[in-house]
Motif scaffolding. Structure first.
Motif, PDB file in Angstrom:
ATOM      1  N   ILE A  53     -14.165  11.618  -5.269  1.00  0.00           N
ATOM      2  CA  ILE A  53     -13.999  13.067  -5.385  1.00  0.00           C
ATOM      3  C   ILE A  53     -12.620  13.465  -4.873  1.00  0.00           C
ATOM      4  N   LEU A  54     -12.231  12.931  -3.722  1.00  0.00           N
ATOM      5  CA  LEU A  54     -10.899  13.234  -3.184  1.00  0.00           C
ATOM      6  C   LEU A  54      -9.803  12.798  -4.152  1.00  0.00           C
ATOM      7  N   GLY A  55      -9.971  11.622  -4.746  1.00  0.00           N
ATOM      8  CA  GLY A  55      -8.989  11.130  -5.711  1.00  0.00           C
ATOM      9  C   GLY A  55      -8.879  12.027  -6.926  1.00  0.00           C
ATOM     10  N   THR A  56     -10.008  12.483  -7.432  1.00  0.00           N
ATOM     11  CA  THR A  56      -9.988  13.371  -8.600  1.00  0.00           C
ATOM     12  C   THR A  56      -9.370  14.715  -8.249  1.00  0.00           C
ATOM     13  N   MET A  74      -4.491  12.362  -0.370  1.00  0.00           N
ATOM     14  CA  MET A  74      -4.285  10.927  -0.174  1.00  0.00           C
ATOM     15  C   MET A  74      -4.322  10.571   1.314  1.00  0.00           C
ATOM     16  N   LEU A  75      -3.840  11.472   2.171  1.00  0.00           N
ATOM     17  CA  LEU A  75      -3.944  11.229   3.609  1.00  0.00           C
ATOM     18  C   LEU A  75      -5.402  11.139   4.036  1.00  0.00           C
ATOM     19  N   GLN A  76      -6.241  12.005   3.488  1.00  0.00           N
ATOM     20  CA  GLN A  76      -7.668  11.916   3.810  1.00  0.00           C
ATOM     21  C   GLN A  76      -8.223  10.555   3.388  1.00  0.00           C
ATOM     22  N   ASN A  84      -7.376   1.208   1.632  1.00  0.00           N
ATOM     23  CA  ASN A  84      -7.419   1.728   0.263  1.00  0.00           C
ATOM     24  C   ASN A  84      -6.015   1.665  -0.342  1.00  0.00           C
ATOM     25  N   THR A  85      -5.760   0.587  -1.066  1.00  0.00           N
ATOM     26  CA  THR A  85      -4.413   0.362  -1.602  1.00  0.00           C
ATOM     27  C   THR A  85      -3.995   1.448  -2.583  1.00  0.00           C
ATOM     28  N   VAL A  86      -4.908   1.955  -3.375  1.00  0.00           N
ATOM     29  CA  VAL A  86      -4.572   3.012  -4.332  1.00  0.00           C
ATOM     30  C   VAL A  86      -4.142   4.273  -3.578  1.00  0.00           C
ATOM     31  N   GLY A  87      -4.874   4.611  -2.534  1.00  0.00           N
ATOM     32  CA  GLY A  87      -4.517   5.776  -1.729  1.00  0.00           C
ATOM     33  C   GLY A  87      -3.132   5.638  -1.119  1.00  0.00           C
ATOM     34  N   GLY A 111      -2.895  -2.199   3.861  1.00  0.00           N
ATOM     35  CA  GLY A 111      -2.885  -0.822   4.349  1.00  0.00           C
ATOM     36  C   GLY A 111      -1.480  -0.281   4.398  1.00  0.00           C
ATOM     37  N   GLY A 112      -1.217   0.482   5.413  1.00  0.00           N
ATOM     38  CA  GLY A 112       0.105   1.063   5.555  1.00  0.00           C
ATOM     39  C   GLY A 112       0.296   1.640   6.938  1.00  0.00           C
TER      40      GLY A 112
END
Length: 165
Positions: A53-56, A74-76, A84-87, A111-112
């Motif tokens: 949902i957040l991604g959408t 994306m921070l969430q 979450n590599t996509v995030g 991660g990051g």
């Protein structure tokens, strides 16, 4: 009167996330982003921690050119799922797209790393965490909201006044 399990703090919102996700998809295809966002907000009441949902919501914000909102979404995602590599990739892309240098986000393994001292990231982190805490409260997940608020303050550097009284 109150029956056991029916106190306001114990209530949960039930429904089928798929229905709201399909409604959002339909509204997006019809060129109605506001209606799609409304459907996704209903979905967040059911499950405020759903990363899809957040991604959408982030995708819709991106389509509308609301890049700061995309970064907050994306921070969430990366706060909720540090691997979450996509995030992470989308977050880095958002800062690059906006020409924010040096980037407050770097990739490290799956991660990051967030530079929590960066002024733009600070603004967007505050927005992200306020939205997360508000969404958890709206869903009746008060203990989770309190935990997220405390983590935001103590681990992510959000000032307590961001969350109100």
């Amino acid at each position: 009167f109150k029956r056991r399990g029916n106190e306001p703090a114990a209530r949960r919102n039930y429904g089928d996330l798929r229905i709201y996700s399909l409604k959002a998809l339909a509204w997006r295809r019809l060129g109605q982003p506001a209606a799609a966002v409304a459907a996704l907000r209903q979905a967040r009441i059911i499950d405020p921690l759903d990363l899809g949902i957040l991604g959408t919501l982030g995708d819709i914000d991106n389509e509308l050119g609301n890049y700061a909102a995309v970064a907050a979404r994306m921070l969430q995602i990366v706060v909720l799922d540090e691997r979450n590599t996509v995030g992470w990739d989308n977050l880095i892309g958002m800062y690059q797209k906006r020409g924010i240098t040096p980037s407050p986000v770097t990739r490290e393994g799956p991660g990051g790393h967030l530079d929590l001292r960066h002024p733009q990231l600070r603004i967007e982190m505050n927005t992200a965490m306020l939205d997360l805490v508000t969404s958890l409260r709206a869903a009746g997940q008060l203990a989770e909201a309190d935990f997220a608020r405390e983590r935001a303050i103590h681990a992510l550097g959000c000032p307590p006044e961001v969350f109100g009284p």
